[in-house]
Enzyme design. Structure first.
Site, PDB file in Angstrom:
ATOM      1  N   ASN A  78       0.834  -1.195   0.000  1.00 26.04           N
ATOM      2  CA  ASN A  78       0.000   0.000   0.000  1.00 26.04           C
ATOM      3  C   ASN A  78       0.871   1.247   0.000  1.00 26.04           C
ATOM      4  OD1 ASN A  78       0.535  -0.778   2.782  1.00 26.04           O
ATOM      5  ND2 ASN A  78      -1.108   0.557   3.479  1.00 26.04           N
ATOM      6  N   GLU A 138       0.149   5.292   0.602  1.00 25.29           N
ATOM      7  CA  GLU A 138      -0.819   6.321   0.994  1.00 25.29           C
ATOM      8  C   GLU A 138      -0.378   7.692   0.517  1.00 25.29           C
ATOM      9  OE1 GLU A 138      -2.175   3.979   5.063  1.00 25.29           O
ATOM     10  OE2 GLU A 138      -1.061   5.844   5.249  1.00 25.29           O
ATOM     11  N   GLU A 192      -2.895  -4.990  -3.005  1.00 29.16           N
ATOM     12  CA  GLU A 192      -3.413  -5.894  -4.029  1.00 29.16           C
ATOM     13  C   GLU A 192      -3.462  -5.204  -5.387  1.00 29.16           C
ATOM     14  OE1 GLU A 192      -5.762  -6.734  -0.170  1.00 29.16           O
ATOM     15  OE2 GLU A 192      -4.829  -5.026  -1.165  1.00 29.16           O
ATOM     16  N   CYS A 245      -9.921  -5.066   0.702  1.00 31.45           N
ATOM     17  CA  CYS A 245     -11.056  -4.143   0.773  1.00 31.45           C
ATOM     18  C   CYS A 245     -12.025  -4.457  -0.364  1.00 31.45           C
ATOM     19  CB  CYS A 245     -10.570  -2.696   0.690  1.00 31.45           C
ATOM     20  SG  CYS A 245      -9.977  -2.197  -0.946  1.00 31.45           S
ATOM     21  N   CYS A 278     -10.578  -3.921  -3.854  1.00 36.04           N
ATOM     22  CA  CYS A 278      -9.608  -4.947  -4.226  1.00 36.04           C
ATOM     23  C   CYS A 278     -10.264  -6.296  -4.463  1.00 36.04           C
ATOM     24  CB  CYS A 278      -8.495  -5.040  -3.192  1.00 36.04           C
ATOM     25  SG  CYS A 278      -7.368  -3.630  -3.345  1.00 36.04           S
TER      26      CYS A 278
END
Length: 144
Positions: free
Chosen positions: A49, A51, A61, A92, A95
Site C-alpha cells: 500500500n 498512501e 493488491e 477491501c 480490491c
C-alpha cells in the site's frame, strides 16, 4: 472455500511478502499491507500500500495486480495478503473486485498473519459472493 488454510508459502515467498509489506508507505494509517500473487505462468508479482496526504492511496493488491497486467498477464492463480499483525487483513471491497477481474474459479486468496503464516483461505465466491464480472456486461437486465 474457507475451511482449509493449507496454502502455506515457501520460506522465500514468505520473506518476499514480509519485505514488500515492510516497504509500504503508510504514514497516515500506520497499517502497512503487502500482497504477493502468483500468476498462471507461476510468475510472482508483489505490491504494497502507498498512501497520500489526501487519503487516496493505492492498495497492496492493486499494486500487485498492476504489475501482473503491466507484464502482459491476466490471470491470478493465488494471491496472499499480509497486514501488520495477527488479525485478518482481508482485501477491501475495491480490491475484491480487482481480484475478481483476473480470477478464475480456481483462484485462491490467502490472508496471512504478520509473520506470513496462513490464517484464512478463500475462493472467489467466498470472498465476493454473487460478484459482477466481465461476463455480466453481455447480459440483459432482468429489471423491467
Amino acid at each position: 472455500m474457507t475451511e482449509s488454510v493449507s496454502a502455506a508459502l515457501s520460506d522465500d515467498l514468505r520473506a518476499q511478502l514480509i519485505a514488500v509489506r515492510d516497504n509500504a508507505y503508510a504514514p497516515y494509517s500506520s497499517h502497512p499491507v503487502g500482497a504477493l500473487l502468483i500468476s498462471e505462468s507461476d510468475t510472482v508479482y508483489t505490491g504494497c500500500n502507498v498512501e497520500s496526504a489526501n487519503y487516496k492511496g493505492l492498495c497492496a493488491e492493486a499494486g500487485a495486480i498492476a504489475a501482473l497486467v503491466a507484464a502482459g498477464e491476466r490471470e491470478i492463480k493465488t494471491i496472499h495478503v499480509i497486514g501488520p499483525g495477527e488479525a485478518l487483513c482481508t482485501p477491501c471491497g475495491d480490491c475484491r473486485q480487482r481480484i475478481r477481474e483476473f480470477a478464475t474459479p480456481d483462484t485462491v486468496i490467502v490472508v496471512v498473519d504478520g509473520k506470513g503464516q496462513p490464517l484464512k483461505r478463500y475462493d472467489m465466491n467466498a470472498l465476493l459472493p454473487d460478484s459482477f464480472g466481465p461476463e455480466n456486461l453481455d447480459r440483459p437486465s432482468t429489471m423491467g
